[in-house]
Write a protein that holds these residues in place. Structure first.
Motif, PDB file in Angstrom:
ATOM      1  N   GLU A  63       9.232   6.274   3.729  1.00  0.00           N
ATOM      2  CA  GLU A  63       8.201   6.531   4.741  1.00  0.00           C
ATOM      3  C   GLU A  63       6.955   5.675   4.548  1.00  0.00           C
ATOM      4  O   GLU A  63       5.834   6.181   4.425  1.00  0.00           O
ATOM      5  CB  GLU A  63       7.853   8.021   4.771  1.00  0.00           C
ATOM      6  CG  GLU A  63       9.045   8.832   5.255  1.00  0.00           C
ATOM      7  CD  GLU A  63       8.726  10.279   5.571  1.00  0.00           C
ATOM      8  OE1 GLU A  63       7.585  10.717   5.337  1.00  0.00           O
ATOM      9  OE2 GLU A  63       9.642  10.953   6.044  1.00  0.00           O
ATOM     10  N   GLY A  64       7.178   4.384   4.512  1.00  0.00           N
ATOM     11  CA  GLY A  64       6.048   3.447   4.496  1.00  0.00           C
ATOM     12  C   GLY A  64       5.449   3.191   3.123  1.00  0.00           C
ATOM     13  O   GLY A  64       4.481   2.439   3.014  1.00  0.00           O
ATOM     14  N   GLU A  65       6.027   3.809   2.073  1.00  0.00           N
ATOM     15  CA  GLU A  65       5.455   3.607   0.737  1.00  0.00           C
ATOM     16  C   GLU A  65       6.502   3.053  -0.236  1.00  0.00           C
ATOM     17  O   GLU A  65       7.628   3.550  -0.289  1.00  0.00           O
ATOM     18  CB  GLU A  65       4.949   4.934   0.164  1.00  0.00           C
ATOM     19  CG  GLU A  65       3.753   5.484   0.908  1.00  0.00           C
ATOM     20  CD  GLU A  65       3.333   6.860   0.369  1.00  0.00           C
ATOM     21  OE1 GLU A  65       2.135   7.124   0.357  1.00  0.00           O
ATOM     22  OE2 GLU A  65       4.216   7.658  -0.019  1.00  0.00           O
ATOM     23  N   THR A  90       1.561   0.328  -0.091  1.00  0.00           N
ATOM     24  CA  THR A  90       2.117   0.121   1.250  1.00  0.00           C
ATOM     25  C   THR A  90       2.423  -1.359   1.482  1.00  0.00           C
ATOM     26  O   THR A  90       2.990  -1.716   2.506  1.00  0.00           O
ATOM     27  CB  THR A  90       1.122   0.600   2.333  1.00  0.00           C
ATOM     28  OG1 THR A  90      -0.132  -0.025   2.086  1.00  0.00           O
ATOM     29  CG2 THR A  90       0.971   2.118   2.303  1.00  0.00           C
TER      30      THR A  90
END
Ligand code: FRU
Length: 502
Positions: A63-65, A90
């Motif tokens: 999730e974006g990380e 990120t």
């Protein structure tokens, strides 16, 4: 890490903890500690705020990380009871520190391992609506080890239902018991497709071989096969494997197996060998019959790849531990000890059937560039400390020297078909007899068209062409290098000054 060395390290860790625990916590919390401005503190590499780190662990994108866990001992600057430290990014460049993710428990210390996103909740540890991140790691039971038992390393799992912020250990750990082998560790799990079905595959370092285990649910594991060809490097124990597919330039799928080995590396001590071949869902096989090294410097160890990178990205992303067990515990840093390498993209180059593994710095690092300059001439004054240098050789041999007025220098040169990185006079070198050395890499058929160098406060990373040959070395200059001397280069060279990530 070799067991004997490890026990010495534990003994000295305990001594240090008991003898200077108070001093140390004061250093960290009350003085100028952990400001990321200490002498030698890496400015664009990840390092923990304080205390000891070694291998990167459990790298997973979610999730974006980009999650980065790492072998961490929060109470000292030398190796000791292992935890998993944690940071997220990120962009793979800037890192946010998070609380320790996994702490030792009654089954042992938390050694290296991996993490996956169990999207289908095959483990049942989450729910269909909130499937878990699952970490798979080695338990190292120090009591069993000290008692002279052989079965003190087992594999355990933990899971997170909140984007990796908190972790719960599985209640029926261990999930893989030890068959009576002292070195039985560093599970790297990935999801693979076999005959159209998803399956979890674990690569595990078992003394001097890699064992593959499969599972439907991350909880029950079945031994599939072992890999240990007679011609591989066996100068030390095998550690931290990783198995993943890559596509060749002519479009074939090949499988790459990374195996870290300590000692026995080409520049002494720790290093990572790799194998390129095929994996049929059970067995890894290769036509290769010569040892190949991921990095010819002394300081890139125990690196593995991120799991769950989105298909749209298509990259295989790697990060290593930028040190070497020869001297990791005594490098001249205070407050913290060790850092990661720059994150790198792995890809294959060469011609069928001779493939090689290259690693190039990820393109996100370009955002570190603060100012860019065309440079020419033999002597360049360095106005700043953090540097990316891109050079085009135009002669058969070349030489690059970074130096300062105190006579400290690091030299990169091509001579006799070898790339040589000489750190014998690079600064502080006498903390370990093996540190001051000339590291050599055979160039073979490789034509050097471009050299990309990243110079941080205490490291140099050299990428030939697109990363077909790589050398990573630690350096501890007492004053920054203020000059570059160049020999054998065209007039089109570029110097970028970089900014700190902290
Ligand atoms: C590699 C290693 C691993 C082990 C960990 C312990 O550097 O020795 O094999 O899991 O470090 O910290």
């Amino acid at each position: 890490m070799n067991q004997l060395v490890k026990h010495i390290a534990i003994a000295s860790a305990l001594f240090l903890v008991f003898s200077c625990q108070n001093d140390q916590s004061e250093t960290v919390s009350e003085s100028s500690g952990n400001t990321y401005q200490e002498p030698h503190r890496p400015q664009f590499h990840f390092s923990p705020k304080a205390n000891w780190m070694n291998d990167p662990n459990g790298m997973v994108y979610f999730e974006g990380e980009y999650h980065l866990f790492y072998q961490y001992y929060p109470d000292s600057t030398v190796w000791g009871p292992m935890h998993w430290g944690h940071a997220v990014s990120t962009d793979l460049v800037h890192w946010e520190h998070l609380p320790v993710a996994l702490e030792p428990d009654e089954l042992g210390w938390i050694f290296s391992g991996s993490a996956v996103f169990d999207a289908e909740n095959t483990s049942g540890l989450g729910t269909e609506d909130n499937p878990p991140l699952v970490a798979i790691y080695t338990y190292h039971d120090p009591v069993g080890a000290d008692a002279g038992r052989d079965d003190f390393q087992t594999q355990g799992i933990a899971f997170s239902l909140d984007k990796g912020r908190t972790w719960k250990k599985y209640e029926d750990n261990p999930v893989l018991a030890n068959p009576g082998i002292r070195d039985f560790r560093d599970p790297k799990v990935s999801k693979i497709q076999v005959e159209g079905r998803d399956k979890w595959m674990m690569s595990l370092a078992v003394k001097d071989k890699i064992s593959f285990y499969s599972s439907e649910d991350l909880l029950q594991w079945t031994h599939e096969s072992d890999f240990n060809p007679p011609w591989a490097a066996y100068g030390g124990v095998w550690e931290c494997p990783d198995l993943f597919p890559l596509t060749t330039p002519d479009g074939q799928e090949k499988w790459v197996l990374l195996v870290s080995i300590n000692p026995g590396g080409p520049s002494g001590g720790s290093a990572t060998q790799y194998f390129i071949g095929d994996f049929d869902g059970q067995t890894f096989s290769t036509d290769q019959n010569e040892i190949q090294w991921l990095d010819y410097g002394a300081d890139n160890y125990a690196g593995v790849t991120w799991s769950n990178i989105p298909a749209s990205d298509e990259r295989t992303l790697f990060i290593g531990w930028m040190s070497n067990w020869l001297y990791a515990n005594v490098v001249p840093t205070e407050v913290w000890r060790s850092a990661t390498t720059l994150p790198r993209e792995l890809f294959l180059w060469g011609k069928s059937p001779e493939w090689h593994l290259a690693s190039r710095p990820v393109k996100e690092l370009e955002k570190l560039r603060k100012s860019s300059h065309e440079i020419s001439g033999d002597t360049i004054l360095l106005e700043e400390e953090l540097v990316e240098l891109v050079l085009t050789p135009d002669e058969e041999t070349f030489r690059i020297v970074f130096n300062n007025s105190e006579g400290e220098q690091v030299i990169l040169e091509k001579a006799d078909g070898m790339l040589i990185l000489d750190r014998t006079q690079s600064g502080l070198v006498d903390f370990n007899v093996r540190f001051p050395a000339r590291h050599q890499a055979p160039l073979g058929e490789l034509t050097v068209q471009r050299i990309r160098i990243y110079l941080d406060r205490s490291s140099i990373e050299v990428f030939i062409n697109e990363g077909e040959l790589v050398m990573t070395d630690l350096l501890f200059p007492q004053h920054r290098y203020t000059q570059i001397e160049l020999k054998g280069f065209a007039d089109e060279n570029r110097l970028h000054y970089l900014q700190s990530i902290w």
